[in-house]
Design an enzyme around this catalytic site. Structure first.
Site, mmCIF file in Angstrom:
data_model
loop_
_atom_site.group_PDB
_atom_site.id
_atom_site.type_symbol
_atom_site.label_atom_id
_atom_site.label_comp_id
_atom_site.label_asym_id
_atom_site.label_seq_id
_atom_site.Cartn_x
_atom_site.Cartn_y
_atom_site.Cartn_z
ATOM 1 N N GLU A 130 -81.024 -74.917 -34.583
ATOM 2 C CA GLU A 130 -82.072 -73.823 -34.918
ATOM 3 C C GLU A 130 -81.385 -72.586 -34.470
ATOM 4 O O GLU A 130 -80.610 -72.295 -33.683
ATOM 5 C CB GLU A 130 -83.208 -74.144 -33.806
ATOM 6 N N CYS B 146 -80.487 -65.074 -33.193
ATOM 7 C CA CYS B 146 -80.127 -65.881 -32.313
ATOM 8 C C CYS B 146 -79.536 -67.150 -32.589
ATOM 9 O O CYS B 146 -80.097 -67.755 -33.488
ATOM 10 C CB CYS B 146 -81.205 -66.241 -31.535
ATOM 11 N N CYS C 230 -76.619 -79.906 -25.810
ATOM 12 C CA CYS C 230 -75.817 -79.096 -24.860
ATOM 13 C C CYS C 230 -75.408 -79.974 -23.759
ATOM 14 O O CYS C 230 -76.428 -80.784 -23.258
ATOM 15 C CB CYS C 230 -76.469 -77.862 -24.275
ATOM 16 N N CYS D 231 -78.702 -77.726 -18.080
ATOM 17 C CA CYS D 231 -79.726 -76.878 -17.302
ATOM 18 C C CYS D 231 -81.231 -77.322 -17.307
ATOM 19 O O CYS D 231 -81.844 -77.652 -18.159
ATOM 20 C CB CYS D 231 -79.588 -75.229 -17.771
ATOM 21 N N CYS E 232 -84.064 -75.942 -19.468
ATOM 22 C CA CYS E 232 -83.964 -75.750 -20.874
ATOM 23 C C CYS E 232 -84.348 -76.988 -21.759
ATOM 24 O O CYS E 232 -83.683 -78.123 -21.494
ATOM 25 C CB CYS E 232 -82.324 -75.124 -20.978
ATOM 26 N N CYS F 264 -87.083 -68.039 -25.917
ATOM 27 C CA CYS F 264 -85.747 -68.553 -25.107
ATOM 28 C C CYS F 264 -86.023 -69.653 -24.374
ATOM 29 O O CYS F 264 -87.133 -69.888 -23.769
ATOM 30 C CB CYS F 264 -85.546 -67.259 -24.101
#
Length: 361
Positions: A91, A104, A111, A115, A118, A338
């Site tokens: 995205e 962005c 990933c 984290c 996230c 975010c």
């Protein structure tokens, strides 16, 4: 297989032309056609000789990822879901504001850093994106927003803050950023391209030397004990090493400060004492603190800090002499805020999915 010319920066494109027996100056012409005019059809590149256009059409393509979906939030934030093959989609998000437009951009399918707050990290990791898949997000957004030719610029800023850890895909991210900065491509200033990292300390030094842009560091905790739990890469590169790398980066950075990102998690990292710890931690680093209200996603195990807690936290930092902003949440009605970017990832890490309860240390 034909060569995708979106994979090349200026030097690489000049090398490609040399290999096919053409003059290196053709690279600048082609860069302008691809990136400033958004052109993918060689036959329409009128200042290239017809034999060259035919040669390019036979052996090369200009191909960005395929758009799977395109949605716009009530506040004007726009999100594209892009197919990058083999069951993976990423995205990218455009955030319009009064005086600027920010894109962005994602750098990986998933990933591996995991984290805890996230959504991307919860999906696992499949692979690094190619240069064409990274810069292709800017190429697609420019066309979709009517920003070609270049004189109609809508995107003034690019942030490498989408899916993935940019410094874990170092070579492709640096090549893509060089295209963003190239006057024959997008012509953005180094101050208007921001790389966000969690962070891989040796790669901070490498990007400082290779392509220094504005830097944002995902901090999220004032102590190693808590950051170890929230941002597992901290176990390898603890805060003292991270802050030393930040100081070294500022020697060549386009700005005289960097940004520390700090997601606000209710009852985890938002106490008054933790604000004072944070102020003491970063006081020697020229910086801005960007407080980010947590954006929820299913089964995260976290809640957003109350507005009053964020206000109190910011006030303590400001009293300590720090520059502080609180990020306005944008695009959360289409999961474009975010920490919410997820796309679709065929996880190759095979790690067990679980919700981890994390308490302040």
């Amino acid at each position: 297989m034909r060569t995708n010319l979106l994979d090349f920066d200026a030097a690489q494109l000049a090398g490609f032309f040399a290999e096919i027996g053409e003059k290196p100056f053709r690279a600048k012409q082609l860069l302008r056609w691809m990136h400033q005019f958004g052109e993918a059809d060689f036959s329409r590149m009128s200042d290239l000789a017809k034999p060259l256009r035919e040669k390019l059409a036979a052996g090369a393509v200009i191909e960005a990822p395929r758009i799977v979906s395109d949605g716009t939030a009530d506040d004007g934030t726009r999100k594209w879901l892009l197919d990058v093959g083999n069951g993976n989609a990423v995205e990218s998000v455009f955030i319009p504001e009064t005086n600027r437009g920010t894109l962005c951009v994602s750098s990986q399918a998933g990933c591996a850093l995991d984290c805890k707050f996230c959504s991307t990290g919860k999906q696992g990791f499949n692979r690094n994106l190619t240069v064409a898949e990274i810069i292709g997000q800017l190429w697609i957004a420019n066309k979709a927003l009517g920003a070609v030719p270049k004189s109609e610029r809508v995107i003034s800023n690019v942030v490498m803050m989408g899916m993935g850890e940019p410094l874990a895909n170092f070579d492709n991210v640096v090549t893509a950023m060089r295209l963003m900065l190239d006057d024959n491509a997008y012509g953005l200033s180094r101050r208007r391209v921001t790389l966000s990292t969690s962070c891989i300390v040796p790669a901070i030094d490498r990007v400082r030397d290779a392509c220094p842009v504005a830097l944002a560091v995902s901090l999220h905790a004032p102590s190693d004990a808590l950051r170890d739990a929230l941002v597992p890469i901290n176990r390898k590169y603890p805060l003292a090493e991270l802050l030393a790398a930040c100081q070294r980066y500022l020697e060549r950075a386009p700005r005289d400060f960097l940004t520390f990102e700090y997601v606000m998690l209710d009852g985890v990292n938002d106490s008054a004492e933790q604000a004072r710890e944070l102020a003491a931690l970063v006081r020697e680093v020229p910086c801005k603190l960007n407080l980010i209200p947590f954006n929820p996603f299913p089964n995260s195990g976290f809640k957003r800090s109350p507005r009053e807690a964020i206000r109190r936290f910011a006030e303590i930092l400001i009293t300590a002499g720090l520059v502080v902003t609180t990020r306005k949440t944008r695009g959360d009605d289409i999961d474009a805020a975010c920490g919410q970017l997820a796309g679709k990832v065929e996880d190759r890490t095979r790690r067990t999915r679980r919700v981890v309860e994390i308490r302040p240390c």
